[in-house]
Design an enzyme around this catalytic site. Structure first.
Site, PDB file in Angstrom:
ATOM      1  N   ARG A 177      -2.749  -2.074  -3.390  1.00  0.00           N
ATOM      2  CA  ARG A 177      -3.921  -1.233  -3.231  1.00  0.00           C
ATOM      3  C   ARG A 177      -3.833  -0.097  -4.249  1.00  0.00           C
ATOM      4  O   ARG A 177      -2.846   0.620  -4.301  1.00  0.00           O
ATOM      5  CB  ARG A 177      -3.982  -0.648  -1.830  1.00  0.00           C
ATOM      6  CG  ARG A 177      -5.211   0.255  -1.635  1.00  0.00           C
ATOM      7  CD  ARG A 177      -5.114   1.091  -0.383  1.00  0.00           C
ATOM      8  NE  ARG A 177      -6.272   1.963  -0.256  1.00  0.00           N
ATOM      9  CZ  ARG A 177      -6.251   3.128   0.371  1.00  0.00           C
ATOM     10  NH1 ARG A 177      -5.140   3.566   0.917  1.00  0.00           N
ATOM     11  NH2 ARG A 177      -7.343   3.872   0.445  1.00  0.00           N
TER      12      ARG A 177
ATOM     13  N   HIS B 233     -12.959   3.293  -0.344  1.00  0.00           N
ATOM     14  CA  HIS B 233     -12.820   2.383   0.801  1.00  0.00           C
ATOM     15  C   HIS B 233     -13.476   1.034   0.513  1.00  0.00           C
ATOM     16  O   HIS B 233     -13.864   0.313   1.432  1.00  0.00           O
ATOM     17  CB  HIS B 233     -13.447   2.994   2.073  1.00  0.00           C
ATOM     18  CG  HIS B 233     -12.717   4.200   2.578  1.00  0.00           C
ATOM     19  ND1 HIS B 233     -13.365   5.374   2.899  1.00  0.00           N
ATOM     20  CD2 HIS B 233     -11.398   4.427   2.799  1.00  0.00           C
ATOM     21  CE1 HIS B 233     -12.473   6.275   3.301  1.00  0.00           C
ATOM     22  NE2 HIS B 233     -11.273   5.724   3.249  1.00  0.00           N
TER      23      HIS B 233
ATOM     24  N   ARG C 121      -7.556  11.766  18.115  1.00  0.00           N
ATOM     25  CA  ARG C 121      -7.031  11.639  19.474  1.00  0.00           C
ATOM     26  C   ARG C 121      -6.499  12.979  19.984  1.00  0.00           C
ATOM     27  O   ARG C 121      -6.688  13.320  21.154  1.00  0.00           O
ATOM     28  CB  ARG C 121      -5.930  10.577  19.518  1.00  0.00           C
ATOM     29  CG  ARG C 121      -6.441   9.159  19.300  1.00  0.00           C
ATOM     30  CD  ARG C 121      -5.321   8.189  18.993  1.00  0.00           C
ATOM     31  NE  ARG C 121      -4.683   8.501  17.721  1.00  0.00           N
ATOM     32  CZ  ARG C 121      -3.773   7.719  17.133  1.00  0.00           C
ATOM     33  NH1 ARG C 121      -3.406   6.603  17.725  1.00  0.00           N
ATOM     34  NH2 ARG C 121      -3.235   8.066  15.976  1.00  0.00           N
TER      35      ARG C 121
ATOM     36  N   GLY D 160     -13.597   4.735  14.036  1.00  0.00           N
ATOM     37  CA  GLY D 160     -14.757   3.876  14.278  1.00  0.00           C
ATOM     38  C   GLY D 160     -14.491   2.775  15.279  1.00  0.00           C
ATOM     39  O   GLY D 160     -15.354   2.422  16.080  1.00  0.00           O
TER      40      GLY D 160
ATOM     41  N   LEU E 111     -14.528   5.029   9.498  1.00  0.00           N
ATOM     42  CA  LEU E 111     -14.165   6.337  10.028  1.00  0.00           C
ATOM     43  C   LEU E 111     -12.694   6.334  10.422  1.00  0.00           C
ATOM     44  O   LEU E 111     -12.287   5.611  11.328  1.00  0.00           O
ATOM     45  CB  LEU E 111     -15.033   6.683  11.246  1.00  0.00           C
ATOM     46  CG  LEU E 111     -16.546   6.556  11.055  1.00  0.00           C
ATOM     47  CD1 LEU E 111     -17.273   6.924  12.344  1.00  0.00           C
ATOM     48  CD2 LEU E 111     -17.027   7.411   9.893  1.00  0.00           C
TER      49      LEU E 111
ATOM     50  N   HIS F 135     -11.970   2.798  17.685  1.00  0.00           N
ATOM     51  CA  HIS F 135     -11.337   3.186  18.951  1.00  0.00           C
ATOM     52  C   HIS F 135     -11.910   4.421  19.636  1.00  0.00           C
ATOM     53  O   HIS F 135     -11.708   4.578  20.837  1.00  0.00           O
ATOM     54  CB  HIS F 135      -9.836   3.402  18.708  1.00  0.00           C
ATOM     55  CG  HIS F 135      -9.138   2.220  18.114  1.00  0.00           C
ATOM     56  ND1 HIS F 135      -9.007   1.017  18.783  1.00  0.00           N
ATOM     57  CD2 HIS F 135      -8.557   2.041  16.890  1.00  0.00           C
ATOM     58  CE1 HIS F 135      -8.362   0.151  18.011  1.00  0.00           C
ATOM     59  NE2 HIS F 135      -8.087   0.748  16.860  1.00  0.00           N
TER      60      HIS F 135
ATOM     61  N   ASN G 271      -8.708   8.658   9.183  1.00  0.00           N
ATOM     62  CA  ASN G 271      -8.186   9.876   8.570  1.00  0.00           C
ATOM     63  C   ASN G 271      -8.895  10.150   7.254  1.00  0.00           C
ATOM     64  O   ASN G 271      -9.151  11.286   6.890  1.00  0.00           O
ATOM     65  CB  ASN G 271      -6.683   9.748   8.349  1.00  0.00           C
ATOM     66  CG  ASN G 271      -6.058  11.048   7.898  1.00  0.00           C
ATOM     67  OD1 ASN G 271      -6.229  12.086   8.536  1.00  0.00           O
ATOM     68  ND2 ASN G 271      -5.343  11.012   6.791  1.00  0.00           N
TER      69      ASN G 271
ATOM     70  N   ASN H 195       0.881  -1.175   0.000  1.00  0.00           N
ATOM     71  CA  ASN H 195       0.000   0.000   0.000  1.00  0.00           C
ATOM     72  C   ASN H 195       0.915   1.220   0.000  1.00  0.00           C
ATOM     73  O   ASN H 195       1.419   1.620   1.045  1.00  0.00           O
ATOM     74  CB  ASN H 195      -0.923  -0.022   1.222  1.00  0.00           C
ATOM     75  CG  ASN H 195      -1.885   1.150   1.246  1.00  0.00           C
ATOM     76  OD1 ASN H 195      -1.812   2.067   0.430  1.00  0.00           O
ATOM     77  ND2 ASN H 195      -2.806   1.130   2.195  1.00  0.00           N
TER      78      ASN H 195
ATOM     79  N   ARG I 231      -9.339  16.631   4.629  1.00  0.00           N
ATOM     80  CA  ARG I 231     -10.220  16.854   3.484  1.00  0.00           C
ATOM     81  C   ARG I 231     -11.565  17.402   3.953  1.00  0.00           C
ATOM     82  O   ARG I 231     -12.064  17.034   5.012  1.00  0.00           O
ATOM     83  CB  ARG I 231     -10.414  15.557   2.701  1.00  0.00           C
ATOM     84  CG  ARG I 231      -9.227  15.203   1.825  1.00  0.00           C
ATOM     85  CD  ARG I 231      -9.368  13.828   1.215  1.00  0.00           C
ATOM     86  NE  ARG I 231      -8.757  12.789   2.038  1.00  0.00           N
ATOM     87  CZ  ARG I 231      -8.883  11.485   1.826  1.00  0.00           C
ATOM     88  NH1 ARG I 231      -9.625  11.050   0.820  1.00  0.00           N
ATOM     89  NH2 ARG I 231      -8.292  10.624   2.622  1.00  0.00           N
TER      90      ARG I 231
ATOM     91  N   GLU J 111      -8.032  -4.426   5.248  1.00  0.00           N
ATOM     92  CA  GLU J 111      -7.916  -4.266   3.804  1.00  0.00           C
ATOM     93  C   GLU J 111      -6.785  -5.116   3.238  1.00  0.00           C
ATOM     94  O   GLU J 111      -6.877  -5.627   2.108  1.00  0.00           O
ATOM     95  CB  GLU J 111      -7.696  -2.793   3.477  1.00  0.00           C
ATOM     96  CG  GLU J 111      -8.897  -1.923   3.821  1.00  0.00           C
ATOM     97  CD  GLU J 111      -8.549  -0.452   3.983  1.00  0.00           C
ATOM     98  OE1 GLU J 111      -9.072   0.361   3.209  1.00  0.00           O
ATOM     99  OE2 GLU J 111      -7.752  -0.136   4.898  1.00  0.00           O
TER     100      GLU J 111
END
Length: 391
Positions: A99, A187, A283, A328, A213, A330, A215, A14, A245, A377
């Site tokens: 990817r 995604h 965070r 999503g 959910l 954590h 970055n 990736n 974004r 992924e």
């Protein structure tokens, strides 16, 4: 497994603008994972972990002799391969799965990479300018490093390519749609993994909404294992606000920026892709405790709830909602803020289960099942690559 098969492996790559993430598999076993950070700088860093025992290795890399770019993807991959050869003597990489963010109209499934495929992926660079060039740089580096291996492109857009027409089109002249100006969705590898994982574990999902959910953030409406709607559209800018974004935006804003502010296309691109959104890691926002941070979190969770309603409308209701991705999986407080007001949708949050990030975070009385499911992924890319190998 024969001895000939035992020494073969699949490498998942990736490639981003400044990083190269990798996962090394032999069969279904993950032998090694990690990433090279700081690509493009003079101090690239290699971080790896053996999933079997948790052993870690962090190192600062020196550019290998003869690399075409002393600090580019080729040098990063050379360092990764050097580590693999040292740690797993005799292991042969049979295939590399890559990817690739954008597959355009033509790629509805993973593709074995040849010259014609590469030419088409180059043509799609303007649709994903932050990702596609670096994905292709990773492919070229892998082709040079092991020219006899099968190279497979796995697309973030492919899972969405069979949307109903009304969820695929903009209200623009039809010739533009025929040229490819349409809603693609992204995604897809994450959504495909979640969908398969739920099926494999016997989860009764019915009408499913998955919120990826992180970055990068988006949501997908899935019915009978098929994507029928996505919050992202023509590019990965649409829908939810993200790390840097903007998410959904009135196109009139762009006209204003050009006509009244004199901004160029390049300046607007930089604004939308790199200077907008939450502007910080979730965070960091939660730890900051400032009014600006609170507003950013409030806006993010509001937009997730708003898009939740849109996805439910596409599905004519909802049976299961899954949270995945870094936020999503954590961000307990984000899930709380999103789910607590969803009683109208039939979703009732179990706050204790949510705080412990249990697999199911809805109450037994909830008509909608709320779930937290880690995505993978890389595993999805591995599966597609093994299938292309005929295994």
């Amino acid at each position: 497994m024969s001895s000939a098969q035992m020494d073969q492996a699949v490498l998942v790559l990736n490639a981003g603008s400044s990083s190269l993430k990798f996962n090394l598999y032999q069969g279904t076993a993950e032998l090694l994972k990690g990433q090279v950070e700081g690509i493009g700088s003079t101090a690239m860093r290699l971080k790896t972990q053996r999933p079997s025992d948790g052993t870690r290795l962090d190192a600062t890399l020196e550019a290998p002799a003869g690399a075409a770019s002393a600090t580019g993807h080729e040098a990063a991959l050379a360092a990764v391969l050097g580590l693999i050869r040292e740690a797993f003597e005799g292991l042969r990489i049979s295939a590399a799965g890559h990817r690739v963010v954008h597959g355009g109209i033509g790629f509805e499934a993973p593709a074995v990479i040849d010259d014609s495929v590469m030419a088409e992926l180059e043509r799609l660079v303007p649709l994903a300018p932050l990702h596609q060039p670096h994905n292709l740089a990773g492919i070229r580096a892998a082709q040079k490093a092991f020219p006899d291996a099968l190279q497979v492109a796995c697309f973030d857009t492919a899972f969405h390519r069979n949307h109903p027409w009304v969820n695929d089109a903009f209200a623009l002249p039809l010739p533009l749609y025929d040229e490819g100006v349409r809603r693609y969705g992204f995604h897809g590898l994450s959504y495909e993994y979640i969908t398969q994982h739920l099926a494999e574990t016997g989860a009764a999902t019915g009408r499913l909404i998955v919120a990826h959910l992180g970055n990068g953030a988006s949501m997908c409406a899935i019915q009978d294992g098929r994507s029928i709607g996505s919050t992202m559209g023509f590019t990965a800018l649409d829908g939810l606000p993200m790390g840097t974004r903007c998410g959904q935006l009135d196109p009139g804003v762009l006209l204003y920026l050009m006509q009244e502010k004199g901004m160029t296309a390049e300046a607007i691109s930089d604004l939308l892709y790199k200077q907008s959104g939450l502007s910080q890691d979730m965070r960091e926002l939660e730890a900051a405790g400032t009014e600006a941070a609170r507003k950013a979190i409030d806006y993010f969770t509001f937009r997730v709830r708003r898009e939740m309603g849109a996805m439910a409308a596409i599905l004519d209701g909802v049976d299961t909602i899954v949270f995945t991705g870094g936020i999503g999986e954590h961000a307990v407080n984000v899930r709380q803020a999103v789910c607590a007001p969803l009683g109208w949708l039939g979703a009732n949050l179990d706050e204790n289960a949510n705080r412990s990030s249990a697999r199911i975070i809805s109450t037994p009385a909830s008509r909608v099942t709320l779930m937290v499911v880690p995505t993978n992924e890389e595993e999805m890319i591995r599966r597609h690559t093994v299938k292309a190998l005929g295994g």
